[in-house]
Design a protein around this motif. Structure first.
Motif, mmCIF file in Angstrom:
data_model
loop_
_atom_site.group_PDB
_atom_site.id
_atom_site.type_symbol
_atom_site.label_atom_id
_atom_site.label_comp_id
_atom_site.label_asym_id
_atom_site.label_seq_id
_atom_site.Cartn_x
_atom_site.Cartn_y
_atom_site.Cartn_z
ATOM 1 N N MET A 1 0.563 -1.739 -0.328
ATOM 2 C CA MET A 1 0.142 -0.253 -0.361
ATOM 3 C C MET A 1 1.020 1.335 0.125
ATOM 4 O O MET A 1 1.516 1.241 0.596
ATOM 5 C CB MET A 1 -0.315 -0.071 1.305
ATOM 6 N N THR A 2 0.757 2.337 -1.041
ATOM 7 C CA THR A 2 1.504 3.324 -0.781
ATOM 8 C C THR A 2 0.223 4.436 -0.962
ATOM 9 O O THR A 2 -1.189 4.907 -1.116
ATOM 10 C CB THR A 2 2.013 3.748 -2.056
ATOM 11 N N LYS A 33 9.633 5.030 -1.470
ATOM 12 C CA LYS A 33 8.322 5.150 -2.147
ATOM 13 C C LYS A 33 7.553 6.376 -2.301
ATOM 14 O O LYS A 33 6.271 6.731 -2.523
ATOM 15 C CB LYS A 33 7.472 4.452 -0.816
ATOM 16 N N LEU A 146 10.096 -1.645 5.839
ATOM 17 C CA LEU A 146 9.014 -2.183 5.148
ATOM 18 C C LEU A 146 7.874 -2.107 5.884
ATOM 19 O O LEU A 146 6.386 -1.441 6.215
ATOM 20 C CB LEU A 146 9.412 -3.105 4.303
ATOM 21 N N THR A 147 7.386 -2.547 7.399
ATOM 22 C CA THR A 147 6.640 -3.753 7.874
ATOM 23 C C THR A 147 5.962 -2.262 8.904
ATOM 24 O O THR A 147 4.978 -2.383 8.914
ATOM 25 C CB THR A 147 6.750 -4.686 8.653
ATOM 26 N N HIS A 150 4.262 -0.372 6.199
ATOM 27 C CA HIS A 150 2.863 -0.488 6.096
ATOM 28 C C HIS A 150 2.249 -0.479 7.837
ATOM 29 O O HIS A 150 0.627 0.233 7.071
ATOM 30 C CB HIS A 150 2.880 -1.604 5.871
ATOM 31 N N GLN A 151 2.598 0.079 8.318
ATOM 32 C CA GLN A 151 1.622 -0.031 9.643
ATOM 33 C C GLN A 151 0.626 1.938 9.536
ATOM 34 O O GLN A 151 -0.245 2.163 10.259
ATOM 35 C CB GLN A 151 2.480 -0.600 10.520
ATOM 36 N N GLU A 153 0.581 4.002 7.135
ATOM 37 C CA GLU A 153 -0.019 3.257 5.982
ATOM 38 C C GLU A 153 -1.149 3.121 6.318
ATOM 39 O O GLU A 153 -2.298 4.052 5.848
ATOM 40 C CB GLU A 153 0.600 2.543 4.530
ATOM 41 N N LYS A 154 -1.118 2.349 7.190
ATOM 42 C CA LYS A 154 -3.175 1.485 7.237
ATOM 43 C C LYS A 154 -3.426 2.774 8.527
ATOM 44 O O LYS A 154 -4.133 2.895 8.032
ATOM 45 C CB LYS A 154 -2.673 0.067 7.575
ATOM 46 N N SER A 157 -4.479 5.382 6.667
ATOM 47 C CA SER A 157 -5.173 5.562 5.022
ATOM 48 C C SER A 157 -6.657 5.392 6.020
ATOM 49 O O SER A 157 -8.430 5.890 5.316
ATOM 50 C CB SER A 157 -4.725 4.716 4.415
#
Length: 162
Positions: A1-2, A33, A146-147, A150-151, A153-154, A157
């Motif tokens: 996800m970006t 990214k 990266l994890t 991602h956290q 980003e989540k 979002s």
């Protein structure tokens, strides 16, 4: 996800300098990214910049409270090399910078500043290598960069910070 246009604020003292090798990998991954990394610190800017470059930490901007208020004539210097900035100016500076610059999340080890923030704030715990948002949601900085991204980003979002 970006997350398009994501801007991450990172404190230097107590966060980046706590684990410079990790944050070098984290910031480089974020910049790859297309994200912005804003190092938001007490300063001074030139010393922070030297360390960031030495450690290979990627960044888009550096905001140093000392340099900002020095440029505005709000710093009182003493003969012994110490300086003083009024507490309210110091305590609100990071929050104001984040609000003005559209930072999506700021990660800091000090709980003193959180009451001034309208930007989502994640309190970093160096002992546990994670940060915790106001609602208890955590970003795990012991996981891969990266994890952790991602956290973030989540959380952004889905607006899970509050």
């Amino acid at each position: 996800m970006t997350v398009r246009g994501l801007k991450i604020g990172l404190d230097f003292h107590g966060v980046i300098n706590d684990r410079p090798e990790y944050f070098a990998r984290f910031t480089r991954a974020a910049v790859r990214k297309g994200y912005e990394i804003h190092v938001i610190t007490g300063g001074p800017c030139e010393l922070v910049r030297q360390k960031l470059e030495q450690w290979g930490v990627a960044y888009t901007e550096i905001f140093a409270i000392l340099d900002y208020y020095d440029a505005h004539g709000d710093v009182k210097y003493f003969e012994n090399g110490e300086y003083k900035i009024p507490d309210k100016l110091w305590d609100t500076a990071k929050a104001e910078y984040c609000a003005v610059n559209g930072i999506n999340v700021h990660i800091d080890d000090s709980s003193v500043y959180v009451k001034w923030f309208t930007t989502p704030y994640c309190h970093y715990d160096s002992g546990g290598s994670f940060c915790t948002a106001v609602n208890g949601t955590k970003i795990d900085f012991s996981a891969s960069p990266l994890t952790a991204l991602h956290q973030i980003e989540k959380m952004i979002s889905t607006q899970q910070f509050y």
